[in-house]
Design an enzyme around this catalytic site. Structure first.
Site, PDB file in Angstrom:
ATOM      1  N   PRO A 141       0.841  -1.183   0.000  1.00  0.00           N
ATOM      2  CA  PRO A 141       0.000   0.000   0.000  1.00  0.00           C
ATOM      3  C   PRO A 141       0.882   1.241   0.000  1.00  0.00           C
ATOM      4  CG  PRO A 141      -0.687  -1.537   1.700  1.00  0.00           C
ATOM      5  CD  PRO A 141       0.645  -1.976   1.222  1.00  0.00           C
ATOM      6  N   GLU A 142       0.604   2.130  -0.909  1.00  0.00           N
ATOM      7  CA  GLU A 142       1.316   3.399  -0.957  1.00  0.00           C
ATOM      8  C   GLU A 142       0.382   4.462  -0.378  1.00  0.00           C
ATOM      9  OE1 GLU A 142       3.093   3.985  -4.841  1.00  0.00           O
ATOM     10  OE2 GLU A 142       2.966   1.852  -5.260  1.00  0.00           O
TER      11      GLU A 142
END
Length: 279
Positions: free
Chosen positions: A2-3
């Site tokens: 996840p960014e």
DNA sequence: CCGACGTCCTGCTAGC
DNA sequence: TGCTAGCAGGACGTCG
């Protein structure tokens, strides 16, 4: 994994579901996490209410009434979701915080690159994360950032992945932003002009805003705090589109390894600057 | 000091 | 069809 947009989505999803709730139980699996959960932390948080939840870079901070905080990173495959205690726990669920009111917060992480820890109120949380992080993308000051970029001989791709240069950008959004900015990922920082830096900054903010609006990108594992998938992957212009035509010019999207990551770009829209314009 | 690279872990899939 | 090598969105330590 996840960014920034995915982490932001998780935080927004969780906020109304956990804020104000009192933690009544903690269950940690025996399986060793990279950063093991300490049983001593249980007594510190049981009975505490969740005061707030926020994001900094790819980090999630849960503030408790006591002043202690939970600090979480989702790594590549981490998930934080609220579920009914009755609902079956999926494999690789490592931590469960019970609210004693028909819901619980679960931390699940298949690859175990993520972490959840307690940061006591006596400990400086900034020392833990701020020192590792550059500005949030919306707070980047072009002149200062340009100065920092010019000092680096690394590729723009490597620079964007460096959390000290800018917080929250990962592999997907680095590639997408460089495409929107029409800059080649292998261009060296030191060769970058002020005009290019500004184009890059604007591209990053635009891509991230759009990704957040779409609840992030679900490539494989990512889901938001409410269990919903993201849909920004539908709008990717280069990421995972190797061999497919560029949406702008039709040239075939390339994929090579750069800065240790798969890197996608359009050879026509993101040309290597000539020596003349490089100067 | 800086930058490149290996490593942590499991699961999926491309390619044989 | 079945198997396996290689790859996956991150961060950090080590090495040159």
């Amino acid at each position: 994994m996840p960014e920034l947009p995915e982490v932001e989505t998780v935080v927004r999803d969780l906020r109304p579901m956990i804020c104000g709730r009192r933690i009544t139980s903690v269950t940690s699996s025996r399986k060793r996490l990279r950063l093991p959960w300490r049983d001593a932390w249980n007594e510190a948080i049981i009975g505490q209410r969740v005061k707030a939840i926020r994001r900094r870079g790819k980090w999630i901070i849960v503030d408790l009434n006591s002043g202690d905080r939970l600090l979480a990173h989702l790594g590549m495959t981490g998930q934080l979701i609220v579920a009914a205690p009755m609902a079956p726990r999926q494999a690789h669920t490592h931590l469960v915080f019970g609210f004693g009111s028909g819901s619980e917060l679960r931390f699940r992480d298949v690859r175990r690159f993520g972490s959840v820890r307690l940061v006591p109120r006596t400990q400086d949380i900034d020392a833990l994360i701020e020192e590792k992080l550059g500005p949030e993308p919306w707070d980047v000051a072009t002149e200062q950032w340009h100065h920092d970029i010019r000092r680096s001989r690394r590729s723009l791709k490597a620079i964007l992945l460096d959390q000290r240069m800018i917080a929250g950008v990962g592999n997907i959004y680095a590639d997408e932003s460089l495409f929107v900015a029409q800059l080649p990922p292998n261009q060296r920082g030191e060769k970058t002009t002020l005009e290019q830096t500004e184009r890059l900054r604007i591209a990053i903010v635009r891509v991230l805003d759009q990704a957040i609006a779409a609840r992030g990108s679900t490539i494989r594992d990512y889901i938001g705090g409410s269990g919903l998938r993201g849909r920004f992957q539908m709008q990717h212009q280069v990421y995972r589109r190797a061999g497919k035509p560029c949406v702008v010019c039709g040239a075939l999207i390339q994929c090579t390894r750069m800065a240790g990551r798969s890197t996608h770009w359009c050879p026509n829209c993101q040309p290597i600057a000539s020596r003349r314009t490089n100067k």
